[in-house]
Motif scaffolding. Structure first.
Motif, PDB file in Angstrom:
ATOM      1  N   LEU A  33      19.828  -3.277  -7.554  1.00 33.62           N
ATOM      2  CA  LEU A  33      18.656  -3.781  -8.281  1.00 33.62           C
ATOM      3  C   LEU A  33      18.614  -5.305  -8.246  1.00 33.62           C
ATOM      4  O   LEU A  33      17.555  -5.907  -8.019  1.00 33.62           O
ATOM      5  CB  LEU A  33      18.687  -3.283  -9.724  1.00 33.62           C
ATOM      6  CG  LEU A  33      18.596  -1.774  -9.946  1.00 33.62           C
ATOM      7  CD1 LEU A  33      18.664  -1.451 -11.435  1.00 33.62           C
ATOM      8  CD2 LEU A  33      17.323  -1.205  -9.351  1.00 33.62           C
ATOM      9  N   TYR A  43      17.550  -6.601  -4.840  1.00 34.90           N
ATOM     10  CA  TYR A  43      16.118  -6.431  -4.594  1.00 34.90           C
ATOM     11  C   TYR A  43      15.303  -7.430  -5.407  1.00 34.90           C
ATOM     12  O   TYR A  43      14.270  -7.924  -4.936  1.00 34.90           O
ATOM     13  CB  TYR A  43      15.704  -5.001  -4.916  1.00 34.90           C
ATOM     14  CG  TYR A  43      14.431  -4.573  -4.236  1.00 34.90           C
ATOM     15  CD1 TYR A  43      14.089  -5.023  -2.976  1.00 34.90           C
ATOM     16  CD2 TYR A  43      13.551  -3.681  -4.857  1.00 34.90           C
ATOM     17  CE1 TYR A  43      12.918  -4.620  -2.346  1.00 34.90           C
ATOM     18  CE2 TYR A  43      12.385  -3.268  -4.227  1.00 34.90           C
ATOM     19  CZ  TYR A  43      12.083  -3.740  -2.980  1.00 34.90           C
ATOM     20  OH  TYR A  43      10.926  -3.341  -2.355  1.00 34.90           O
ATOM     21  N   LEU A  93      13.247   2.213 -11.375  1.00 36.79           N
ATOM     22  CA  LEU A  93      13.909   0.942 -11.691  1.00 36.79           C
ATOM     23  C   LEU A  93      13.952   0.034 -10.468  1.00 36.79           C
ATOM     24  O   LEU A  93      13.763  -1.181 -10.560  1.00 36.79           O
ATOM     25  CB  LEU A  93      15.323   1.204 -12.199  1.00 36.79           C
ATOM     26  CG  LEU A  93      15.464   1.736 -13.619  1.00 36.79           C
ATOM     27  CD1 LEU A  93      16.906   2.123 -13.901  1.00 36.79           C
ATOM     28  CD2 LEU A  93      14.995   0.697 -14.639  1.00 36.79           C
ATOM     29  N   TYR A  94      14.214   0.642  -9.322  1.00 37.60           N
ATOM     30  CA  TYR A  94      14.254  -0.136  -8.080  1.00 37.60           C
ATOM     31  C   TYR A  94      12.861  -0.699  -7.783  1.00 37.60           C
ATOM     32  O   TYR A  94      12.730  -1.864  -7.373  1.00 37.60           O
ATOM     33  CB  TYR A  94      14.736   0.751  -6.947  1.00 37.60           C
ATOM     34  CG  TYR A  94      15.181   0.003  -5.713  1.00 37.60           C
ATOM     35  CD1 TYR A  94      16.332  -0.772  -5.725  1.00 37.60           C
ATOM     36  CD2 TYR A  94      14.450   0.083  -4.536  1.00 37.60           C
ATOM     37  CE1 TYR A  94      16.748  -1.454  -4.600  1.00 37.60           C
ATOM     38  CE2 TYR A  94      14.862  -0.593  -3.409  1.00 37.60           C
ATOM     39  CZ  TYR A  94      16.016  -1.354  -3.434  1.00 37.60           C
ATOM     40  OH  TYR A  94      16.415  -2.026  -2.310  1.00 37.60           O
ATOM     41  N   SER A  97      11.955  -3.727  -9.772  1.00 38.30           N
ATOM     42  CA  SER A  97      12.570  -4.992  -9.352  1.00 38.30           C
ATOM     43  C   SER A  97      11.566  -5.896  -8.656  1.00 38.30           C
ATOM     44  O   SER A  97      11.725  -7.125  -8.667  1.00 38.30           O
ATOM     45  CB  SER A  97      13.755  -4.705  -8.420  1.00 38.30           C
ATOM     46  OG  SER A  97      14.728  -3.899  -9.055  1.00 38.30           O
TER      47      SER A  97
END
Length: 335
Positions: free
Chosen positions: A62, A65, A196-197, A200
């Motif tokens: 994370l 990214y 969540l990714y 980012s």
């Protein structure tokens, strides 16, 4: 001897011929096997990641990214074409390097996109074949060096070269990151982790907007150098933590088709797919094109139309990007 044989193997077919009352009782052979010392697998043999290492790996992916999105967008927030900007060459890249709006419009988008777009297709194929953890931190090294070079540039041509290098390296982050996260998480949590990714992206955009405040204190060159230094720190943290286990690599090691064949198949899926898929890809292109146009010109326009209010803009832009964008991504993952 007959007695020994009967004791060693009381029921030749184990539980299939044992009385119901003894079906749950382990056999002597099973006990012997369980008492044998088990050899601990080495990392090269695919020892699974522990819980804390998995969480650390996810956190690093994370962070990488976020850094990816932050550094690619920094150039949008360190330029100004307002009349009073000429007295602040230390704060604005275009003033010190002497380029105008037309040159900026090319520097901000074209060099990065020309490298990023084709490399994304190649990176997607590469993610099925190479060590994705190593590809993550190697690409991080490249774009951090490119960002440091950008902070030391003395001409618009150098800035263009750094943007090409950033586009080339940052194309590997998304396919490697998503596939690594898929291999680290179970099906029940995969949607949340992937969201969540995706969030980012908005955190990185918010940090880029907040870099206006950093630029006011240390200047555009130090702002880029600080972001590059943070990338180096992430590299040093990623090398010992991020790891591709043998079980994750097994499908790629046994993959027999050629790179050209995979690229041809990917292109065929894009251009010869169902109309709904083609319209979805077209809408994605238009969506990202519109978003890029806004991102490239929003900060320069605010500095031109509302001089002296760039700090307020930085805070509001960061708040909108981080809070609204992250909330949207997380809600999509939960759904």
């Amino acid at each position: 001897a007959e007695c020994t044989e009967s004791m060693a193997e009381p029921y030749p077919n184990e539980s299939a011929q044992r009385p119901p009352a003894m079906a749950a009782v382990p056999s002597i052979g099973w006990v012997r096997r369980e008492m044998q010392p088990r050899r601990r697998l080495s990392p090269e043999e695919g020892e699974p990641l522990g819980r804390w290492r998995t969480l650390g790996s996810i956190a690093l992916l994370l962070a990488v990214y976020v850094h990816n999105q932050w550094t690619r967008s920094l150039v949008y927030y360190i330029v100004s074409f307002a009349q009073g900007a000429t007295t602040h060459s230390d704060r604005y890249m275009n003033v010190e390097l002497s380029f105008d709006e037309q040159v900026y419009s090319l520097l901000a988008a074209a060099p990065f996109t020309i490298a990023f777009a084709p490399m994304s297709l190649i990176a997607g194929v590469a993610a099925d074949r190479i060590d994705r953890a190593r590809a993550t931190w190697l690409s991080l090294i490249v774009w951090s060096l490119a960002t440091a070079w950008q902070g030391s540039a003395h001409s618009a041509a150098e800035v263009a070269a750094t943007r090409v290098l950033q586009g080339f390296a940052q194309a590997f982050t998304t396919p490697a990151g998503y596939t690594l996260l898929t291999s680290m998480t179970g099906p029940k949590r995969r949607g949340l982790v992937n969201s969540l990714y995706a969030a980012s992206v908005y955190v990185g955009a918010g940090l880029a907007a907040l870099s206006i405040l950093l630029d006011r204190v240390v200047g555009w060159r130090c702002t880029l150098h600080i972001s590059a230094a943070i990338g180096v720190v992430l590299v040093l943290m990623s090398i010992p933590v991020l790891r591709e286990t043998r079980s994750q690599l097994k499908p790629t090691l046994t993959h027999q088709s050629s790179w050209i064949g995979d690229l041809r198949q990917s292109a065929r899926l894009v251009f010869l797919s169902q109309p709904s898929v083609r319209f979805l890809l077209l809408s994605s292109v238009l969506r990202f094109g519109a978003g890029l146009s806004i991102a490239v010109w929003l900060a320069p326009w605010v500095r031109l139309a509302h001089p002296g209010r760039e700090a307020h803009f930085a805070l509001c832009k960061a708040l909108i990007s981080i809070v609204a964008g992250t909330t949207s991504a997380l809600c999509g993952g939960l759904l």
